[in-house]
Design a protein around this motif. Structure first.
Motif, PDB file in Angstrom:
ATOM      1  N   THR A 389       0.843  -1.201   0.000  1.00 49.41           N
ATOM      2  CA  THR A 389       0.000   0.000   0.000  1.00 49.41           C
ATOM      3  C   THR A 389       0.874   1.247   0.000  1.00 49.41           C
ATOM      4  O   THR A 389       0.631   2.201  -0.738  1.00 49.41           O
ATOM      5  N   LEU A 390       1.925   1.216   0.836  1.00 51.46           N
ATOM      6  CA  LEU A 390       2.831   2.367   0.872  1.00 51.46           C
ATOM      7  C   LEU A 390       3.480   2.588  -0.493  1.00 51.46           C
ATOM      8  O   LEU A 390       3.601   3.719  -0.965  1.00 51.46           O
ATOM      9  N   GLY A 391       3.896   1.470  -1.134  1.00 54.15           N
ATOM     10  CA  GLY A 391       4.547   1.570  -2.443  1.00 54.15           C
ATOM     11  C   GLY A 391       3.633   2.221  -3.467  1.00 54.15           C
ATOM     12  O   GLY A 391       4.080   2.963  -4.334  1.00 54.15           O
ATOM     13  N   VAL A 392       2.327   1.956  -3.368  1.00 53.11           N
ATOM     14  CA  VAL A 392       1.379   2.470  -4.352  1.00 53.11           C
ATOM     15  C   VAL A 392       0.944   3.896  -3.996  1.00 53.11           C
ATOM     16  O   VAL A 392       0.768   4.744  -4.869  1.00 53.11           O
ATOM     17  N   GLU A 393       0.783   4.168  -2.689  1.00 49.36           N
ATOM     18  CA  GLU A 393       0.118   5.419  -2.297  1.00 49.36           C
ATOM     19  C   GLU A 393       1.052   6.529  -1.838  1.00 49.36           C
ATOM     20  O   GLU A 393       0.627   7.658  -1.665  1.00 49.36           O
ATOM     21  N   LEU A 394       2.313   6.180  -1.618  1.00 46.34           N
ATOM     22  CA  LEU A 394       3.236   7.198  -1.127  1.00 46.34           C
ATOM     23  C   LEU A 394       4.303   7.454  -2.186  1.00 46.34           C
ATOM     24  O   LEU A 394       5.012   6.544  -2.603  1.00 46.34           O
ATOM     25  N   GLY A 395       4.399   8.688  -2.657  1.00 43.75           N
ATOM     26  CA  GLY A 395       5.421   9.033  -3.657  1.00 43.75           C
ATOM     27  C   GLY A 395       6.491   9.890  -3.013  1.00 43.75           C
ATOM     28  O   GLY A 395       6.201  10.737  -2.169  1.00 43.75           O
ATOM     29  N   MET A 396       7.752   9.632  -3.378  1.00 47.64           N
ATOM     30  CA  MET A 396       8.849  10.438  -2.830  1.00 47.64           C
ATOM     31  C   MET A 396       9.565  11.122  -3.987  1.00 47.64           C
ATOM     32  O   MET A 396       9.910  10.485  -4.970  1.00 47.64           O
ATOM     33  N   VAL A 397       9.799  12.406  -3.851  1.00 48.25           N
ATOM     34  CA  VAL A 397      10.614  13.127  -4.831  1.00 48.25           C
ATOM     35  C   VAL A 397      11.738  13.778  -4.045  1.00 48.25           C
ATOM     36  O   VAL A 397      11.493  14.639  -3.199  1.00 48.25           O
ATOM     37  N   PHE A 398      12.963  13.311  -4.292  1.00 46.14           N
ATOM     38  CA  PHE A 398      14.089  13.799  -3.488  1.00 46.14           C
ATOM     39  C   PHE A 398      14.801  14.950  -4.188  1.00 46.14           C
ATOM     40  O   PHE A 398      14.590  15.215  -5.374  1.00 46.14           O
ATOM     41  N   GLN A 399      15.695  15.601  -3.429  1.00 48.64           N
ATOM     42  CA  GLN A 399      16.411  16.755  -3.961  1.00 48.64           C
ATOM     43  C   GLN A 399      17.288  16.375  -5.154  1.00 48.64           C
ATOM     44  O   GLN A 399      17.306  17.056  -6.153  1.00 48.64           O
ATOM     45  N   ASP A 400      18.008  15.243  -5.021  1.00 51.15           N
ATOM     46  CA  ASP A 400      18.954  14.885  -6.070  1.00 51.15           C
ATOM     47  C   ASP A 400      18.492  13.594  -6.739  1.00 51.15           C
ATOM     48  O   ASP A 400      18.730  12.508  -6.237  1.00 51.15           O
ATOM     49  N   PRO A 401      17.822  13.720  -7.909  1.00 51.10           N
ATOM     50  CA  PRO A 401      17.288  12.510  -8.529  1.00 51.10           C
ATOM     51  C   PRO A 401      18.386  11.559  -8.984  1.00 51.10           C
ATOM     52  O   PRO A 401      18.132  10.395  -9.222  1.00 51.10           O
ATOM     53  N   GLY A 468       6.962  11.383 -12.108  1.00 49.35           N
ATOM     54  CA  GLY A 468       6.252  10.376 -12.913  1.00 49.35           C
ATOM     55  C   GLY A 468       6.210   9.040 -12.182  1.00 49.35           C
ATOM     56  O   GLY A 468       5.202   8.333 -12.199  1.00 49.35           O
ATOM     57  N   GLN A 469       7.311   8.707 -11.493  1.00 49.25           N
ATOM     58  CA  GLN A 469       7.353   7.440 -10.751  1.00 49.25           C
ATOM     59  C   GLN A 469       6.267   7.427  -9.669  1.00 49.25           C
ATOM     60  O   GLN A 469       5.597   6.418  -9.465  1.00 49.25           O
ATOM     61  N   ALA A 470       6.101   8.590  -8.998  1.00 47.38           N
ATOM     62  CA  ALA A 470       5.043   8.664  -7.982  1.00 47.38           C
ATOM     63  C   ALA A 470       3.670   8.464  -8.628  1.00 47.38           C
ATOM     64  O   ALA A 470       2.772   7.868  -8.026  1.00 47.38           O
ATOM     65  N   LEU A 471       3.541   8.918  -9.888  1.00 48.16           N
ATOM     66  CA  LEU A 471       2.232   8.824 -10.550  1.00 48.16           C
ATOM     67  C   LEU A 471       1.927   7.416 -11.058  1.00 48.16           C
ATOM     68  O   LEU A 471       0.803   7.136 -11.459  1.00 48.16           O
ATOM     69  N   THR A 472       2.938   6.525 -11.082  1.00 45.11           N
ATOM     70  CA  THR A 472       2.666   5.166 -11.562  1.00 45.11           C
ATOM     71  C   THR A 472       1.837   4.383 -10.544  1.00 45.11           C
ATOM     72  O   THR A 472       1.282   3.346 -10.863  1.00 45.11           O
ATOM     73  N   GLY A 473       1.782   4.865  -9.304  1.00 45.03           N
ATOM     74  CA  GLY A 473       0.908   4.226  -8.314  1.00 45.03           C
ATOM     75  C   GLY A 473      -0.421   4.971  -8.262  1.00 45.03           C
ATOM     76  O   GLY A 473      -0.878   5.527  -9.274  1.00 45.03           O
ATOM     77  N   ARG A 474      -1.028   4.974  -7.079  1.00 42.91           N
ATOM     78  CA  ARG A 474      -2.234   5.792  -6.877  1.00 42.91           C
ATOM     79  C   ARG A 474      -1.927   6.691  -5.685  1.00 42.91           C
ATOM     80  O   ARG A 474      -2.375   6.412  -4.567  1.00 42.91           O
ATOM     81  N   ILE A 479       5.738  13.257  -1.065  1.00 43.20           N
ATOM     82  CA  ILE A 479       6.665  14.048  -0.257  1.00 43.20           C
ATOM     83  C   ILE A 479       7.753  14.551  -1.187  1.00 43.20           C
ATOM     84  O   ILE A 479       8.470  13.756  -1.799  1.00 43.20           O
ATOM     85  N   ALA A 480       7.846  15.851  -1.349  1.00 44.44           N
ATOM     86  CA  ALA A 480       8.844  16.437  -2.250  1.00 44.44           C
ATOM     87  C   ALA A 480       9.862  17.181  -1.399  1.00 44.44           C
ATOM     88  O   ALA A 480       9.562  18.221  -0.826  1.00 44.44           O
ATOM     89  N   ASP A 481      11.059  16.593  -1.265  1.00 44.12           N
ATOM     90  CA  ASP A 481      12.086  17.167  -0.392  1.00 44.12           C
ATOM     91  C   ASP A 481      13.045  18.011  -1.233  1.00 44.12           C
ATOM     92  O   ASP A 481      13.930  17.483  -1.895  1.00 44.12           O
ATOM     93  N   GLU A 482      12.843  19.296  -1.209  1.00 49.01           N
ATOM     94  CA  GLU A 482      13.639  20.249  -1.985  1.00 49.01           C
ATOM     95  C   GLU A 482      13.811  19.779  -3.430  1.00 49.01           C
ATOM     96  O   GLU A 482      14.940  19.643  -3.917  1.00 49.01           O
ATOM     97  N   PRO A 483      12.692  19.562  -4.125  1.00 46.26           N
ATOM     98  CA  PRO A 483      12.813  18.956  -5.456  1.00 46.26           C
ATOM     99  C   PRO A 483      13.405  19.891  -6.497  1.00 46.26           C
ATOM    100  O   PRO A 483      13.776  19.435  -7.569  1.00 46.26           O
ATOM    101  N   THR A 484      13.504  21.183  -6.193  1.00 50.90           N
ATOM    102  CA  THR A 484      13.982  22.092  -7.235  1.00 50.90           C
ATOM    103  C   THR A 484      15.273  22.789  -6.868  1.00 50.90           C
ATOM    104  O   THR A 484      15.768  23.609  -7.621  1.00 50.90           O
TER     105      THR A 484
END
Ligand SMILES: Nc1ncnc2c1ncn2[C@@H]1O[C@H](COP(=O)(O)OP(=O)(O)OP(=O)(O)O)[C@@H](O)[C@H]1O
Length: 589
Positions: A389-401, A468-474, A479-484
């Motif tokens: 469930t976590l894998g599908v519903e929780l998306g992480m976007v980190f500072q350094d991809p 996009g990876q976060a969007l492959t789930g639902r 959580i976007a940690d300093e994504p820019t």
């Protein structure tokens, strides 16, 4: 550098020619040259070098040059055998050591350090003396003595990779320790290992020659280059080429191994990709007995999608004490809400977000009074279903991809993981799903892009691929940690646009972390200001200038230029001592 350009470089060409030559000698040498190498011909004994016999003949009239060519098979096979023993042994030891519990791991690495301190040649001699002088025992002696060095290298490389974001993310979605090792760690350390194995092979070759020269390796009537060297050395003043000839063979073979190691180094996606492809089957959510999944019920109205109460995160210090880095933070995120966290570097923003996602490492001592995600009690050991469930519903976007995308796997492989493993889609459907996710984040030509590796994407594209990876789930929470932070202003705007669209399309809540209070207030509904591990103020994002009362928040806002700022003057800075004393008063820390 690609395989093609590597192979076309001078060292690549030399490696290919050398490998083909020695391959030919190993296979055909004993067939083509056996008669001249092993038939005694007493009238021709001890002849000087000539065109017909470049290294002369030995005391039984056998052609030394032919003997050198025939000895290639034994010398090279024994070298490869010993290299395989040390490489496989070293990889197994090093990788197992990485996943051992801390105390056993210390023992394992301590043993390695002791073995490394022991002179390598003495260890080889020790084993050959115990097992008796023979080619096989020399091979195992050299191979086993090489294990500690290889194991140390594997352990160090694997430890550096095991802390990466993509490994943590794989853990949270339930990939077991073996899957982590085989799929995420081994492919990323394979390249230096191949290079090291090829470089070690040339040292191993020399060791064999040395052992045989000492009479501890290959035994008569068998012969390798070391034995031929030993035979020739007795006549070095009469016929130097009888000793130099086998020596030349050792040097040439050593050079070929070095060229191979150079050709292997610095190739991307090749060696590592190959290992990764072989390892694909290793992905499987961990099954742990005795853990019941949290019953899935839709969230009630007003119920938060994620909540953490009185979070405290501490780390051990070198003097045996403990230092608290997050000091009682509470966070409640409602479905679809966009919450910003701002604060200076080291204020505990990332620790709070990582704790919310259950991604903090074992070195963090975590205490909370409540921690839930979409109804899952995160304080209990998670069942495989909860992890899924976590894998599908929780998306992480980190500072350094670059550290959060696995560099050894194609973007497609990473974006199909959630649809295949957790949404149970077929490979074709998962790929179509992943292509749609890439298109949704504005990456054109998505099907082709799926076959590329992260290094073939620009920084902004990598960040969009992460979204996009976060969007492959639902996703229910991203959580976007300093994504820019690592991007320039134009790309930053594009990525923020993509994140906003992802939020409106999926209805996911977002926790957005940044140093930039202007960016956070423009993007979020609500802003938490953190300092020294404490949330010092919570503000409505639309009214931060009007509502901020805390000295630190006001100081942050004062640093923002507006239409009335005098652009000829430097921007104000927050004086550390003044802010700290004001804060101490305010929050009682
Ligand atoms: N694994 C760790 N071991 C020890 N200390 C840590 C660890 N991780 C973080 N810290 C410390 O905890 C404090 C808060 O770290 P955190 O990463 O949350 O800061 P941050 O507010 O996100 O900063 P930045 O904006 O620079 O990323 C820092 O002082 C950091 O050095």
């Amino acid at each position: 550098m690609t395989w093609r350009s590597r192979l076309l470089s001078p060292s690549g060409i030399a490696a290919v020619i050398g490998v083909l030559l020695f391959l030919f000698l190993t296979i055909a040498g004993p067939v083509l040259f056996l008669a001249a190498a092993e038939t005694s011909n007493v009238p021709d004994r001890l002849l000087a070098p000539s065109l017909a016999r470049p290294f002369g003949t030995d005391d039984l009239g056998r052609d030394i040059f032919s003997r050198v060519l025939v000895a290639a098979r034994v010398s090279i096979l024994l070298t490869l055998g010993a290299t395989v023993v040390s490489t496989i042994g070293g990889i197994a030891y090093g990788l197992i050591a990485v996943i051992l519990p801390r105390h056993v791991r210390r023992l394992a690495t301590g043993l390695l350090d002791i073995l490394l301190a022991f002179p390598w040649l003495l260890m080889v001699l020790f084993f050959t003396v115990i097992w008796g002088a023979s080619a096989m025992s020399a091979m195992f002696a050299i191979g086993i003595s090489g294990i500690p060095f290889m194991a140390r290298l594997v352990y160090n490389l694997a430890s550096s990779v095991s802390g990466r974001d993509y490994v943590r993310a794989a853990r949270v979605v339930g990939v077991g320790p073996i899957g982590i090792l085989v799929r995420h760690i081994l492919p990323n350390i394979a390249n230096p290992l191949f290079v090291n194995a090829a470089a070690t092979a040339s040292v191993t070759l020399l060791s064999f020659a040395g052992l045989s020269f000492l009479g501890l390796g290959v035994q008569a009537p068998e012969y390798d280059w070391g034995r031929l060297l030993q035979d020739g050395i007795t006549r070095i003043y009469v016929n130097p080429l009888a000793a130099i000839g086998p020596g030349i063979a050792v040097v040439l073979a050593g050079l070929v191994f070095t060229f191979v190691s150079e050709a292997l180094s610095d190739t991307r996606g090749g060696g590592r990709g190959a290992v990764a492809r072989r390892a694909l089957g290793a992905v499987a959510p961990t099954r742990r007995a005795g853990m019941a999944a949290t019953p899935r019920q839709p969230l009630a109205v007003g119920e938060p999608v994620a909540e953490i109460a009185d979070l405290r995160v501490a780390f051990a210090t070198a003097d045996g004490g403990e230092v608290e880095r997050v000091k009682g933070v509470s966070l409640r995120i409602l479905p679809g809400e966009v919450v910003g966290i701002v604060g200076e570097s080291g204020s505990g923003k990332s620790l709070t977000a990582m704790a919310l996602a259950g991604l903090l490492g074992p070195d963090a001592r975590i205490a909370t009074t409540a921690h839930t995600f979409d109804g899952i009690d995160m304080t209990r050991p998670l069942s495989p279903v909860d992890r899924s469930t976590l894998g599908v519903e929780l998306g992480m976007v980190f500072q350094d991809p670059l550290t959060s995308l696995n560099p050894a796997l194609t973007i497609g492989r990473q974006l199909t993981e959630v649809p295949e493993v957790h949404l149970k889609m077929s490979r074709t459907d998962a790929r179509a799903h992943a292509a749609a996710a890439l298109e949704a984040v504005g990456i054109a030509d998505a099907p082709r892009r799926l076959s590329q590796y992260p290094h073939q994407f620009s920084g902004g594209m990598r960040q969009r691929a992460m979204i996009g990876q976060a969007l492959t789930g639902r996703p229910k929470l991203i959580i976007a940690d300093e994504p820019t932070t690592a991007l320039d202003v134009t790309v930053q705007r594009q990525v923020m646009g993509v994140l906003r669209r992802a939020q409106t399309d999926t209805g996911a809540a977002i926790v957005f972390i940044s140093h930039d209070i202007a960016l956070v207030s423009a993007f979020c509904d609500r802003v938490l200001v953190m300092k020294d591990g404490v949330v010092v103020e919570e503000l409505d994002a639309q009214r931060i200038r009007e509502d901020a009362t805390h000295p630190y928040s006001r100081a942050l806002i004062a640093c923002l230029p507006d239409m009335t700022s005098d652009r000829t003057r430097p921007l104000p800075v927050i004086p550390p001592d003044v802010a700290a004393s004001a804060l101490a008063e305010e929050v009682g820390v």
